[in-house]
Design an enzyme around this catalytic site. Sequence first.
Site, PDB file in Angstrom:
ATOM      1  N   GLU A  80       0.888  -1.163   0.000  1.00 59.62           N
ATOM      2  CA  GLU A  80       0.000   0.000   0.000  1.00 59.62           C
ATOM      3  C   GLU A  80       0.922   1.207   0.000  1.00 59.62           C
ATOM      4  O   GLU A  80       1.729   1.384   0.913  1.00 59.62           O
ATOM      5  CB  GLU A  80      -0.914  -0.042   1.223  1.00 59.62           C
ATOM      6  CG  GLU A  80      -1.932   1.077   1.256  1.00 59.62           C
ATOM      7  CD  GLU A  80      -1.529   2.199   2.183  1.00 59.62           C
ATOM      8  OE1 GLU A  80      -1.019   3.221   1.665  1.00 59.62           O
ATOM      9  OE2 GLU A  80      -1.715   2.064   3.391  1.00 59.62           O
ATOM     10  N   CYS A  90      -2.154   8.065   4.926  1.00 61.91           N
ATOM     11  CA  CYS A  90      -2.157   7.715   3.506  1.00 61.91           C
ATOM     12  C   CYS A  90      -3.441   8.175   2.827  1.00 61.91           C
ATOM     13  O   CYS A  90      -3.505   8.218   1.593  1.00 61.91           O
ATOM     14  CB  CYS A  90      -1.967   6.211   3.328  1.00 61.91           C
ATOM     15  SG  CYS A  90      -3.036   5.205   4.364  1.00 61.91           S
TER      16      CYS A  90
END
Length: 524
Positions: free
Chosen positions: A264, A301
Amino acid sequence: MITGKNYIGDILSSEGDTTFTTFNPELNVENPHNFTQATEEEIEKAVTLAWEAFHIYKTFSGKKKASFLRSIADEIEALGEELIKVYCSETGLPEGRAKGERGRTVFQLRSFADLVEEGSWVEASIDTGDKTRTPVSKPDVRKMNIPLGPIVVFGASNFPLAYSTAGGDTAAAFAAGCPVIVKSHPMHAGTGELIATAIIKAAQGTGMPNGIFSNINSSDYTAGQQLVSDPKVKAVGFTGSIRGGRALLDLASKREEPIPVFAEMGSINPVILLPKALENRKEELAATYASSITLGTGQFCTNPGLILGIAGENLDVFISTLGNKVKETTTTCMLHPNIHRAYESNKERAINQDNTEIIAVNESKQENYASQLIATVSGKTFLQNPTLHHEVFGPFSIVVQCESIEEMEQIIAQLEGQLTGTIISDENEVASYAGLVDKMQNRVGRIIFNGVPTGVEVCPSMVHGGPYPASTDSRFTAVGINSIKRWVRPFSYQDWPNELLPDELKDENPLQISRVENGKQIRA
């Protein structure tokens, strides 16, 4: 108690002579503990132990694995204030954030325990044979998910608990039946060791094989490279930068036996302000997004790094209000001096691009504190300059002033893959923008209606992933119980004697799990 040593299986080990320390960014001083970098021999031993443990652990029942996972959660909670104190000293993050992340971590572990104890997650499928079928008899074929093998998990810089040593990747791998070797993040090695101690204690208390878990210290790339290259390692979990994730993906693909890397990585999480919503709620939306951009010093994020609206008076008011709110928001500490330096460098590169205007900057004079900044560009400038598409990890966002909905659609279509996309709409306004929604869906893993992207709910329906480079495989999520699917592969038995089949596939269904039998879903 922090020793600074590696866990090679259940043994503390420090055979190397290279050491490093963690850093307190709030106080701007080194923390007192020295951590010994693992040697090649220690890493090799950890992988060998994991491989041996795999052949034992994969045979354990869901109930036994659930006991292990719940025990890890209990042992983490038993660390008490020591864990919170070390966490804060290594991150500069407040106590409330530390406790919240601890709560999420133990919730994840217990969620996976419930999943594997019930058992239907293996997705058992049975197609019974028919020897009388003509012209060719039909074989008996039965399928279920089985674990891949030892998994390497890289700790994340911005989530020392929820995405690191006993975080979602590790919990999912244990649930799947895979041993885990954690490459601890050097910025929070003390936090990592405390959690590793909890995992080892839980493993010993629940009868897990030695080698089911190891914790490797390293302040450079060598340990990670060795781990990913080892043929006994069967998959990798990573949360971090595009550069780091891509390096691991390339390394894993060049092995004699390539393995999956579930990374990720970067995301700027576009937000679309539709015209009516902007007209009616511009000040309110500006305040909401000022809070979201600066939350946690922008070190999520899912931070909203890109906001799109139609140029005009309403967007002008939104931009002005957003800038003022960001100026009013107290600046906060970043995770590490290196992260602070990277933020300043990436921010400067963005604002120095041609035709980029600074709307507001909240300068901070404190060491390692981020200067929050809002910039704006035209839609044409954004389309022509890919540099503006790059993530700036920190409290930074660009507002793009689009000339039309068509230009907005063009921008969304040309974006790199993202974790999230958000649409801000009034009443049924969004129904008139099906093309815009379609283009957004093609670029993101999760689409949000009238909210903010910051915050990832841990639940079965959550998708935390997206088209590259948001993640390396958009078919999987890194959050929630379905993330277990990264660490398994489908496996079929053909014409196998019933008494020798796994319980999940036996005719009598002794585990009483949900299965697909001859094309029909049979509930537990």
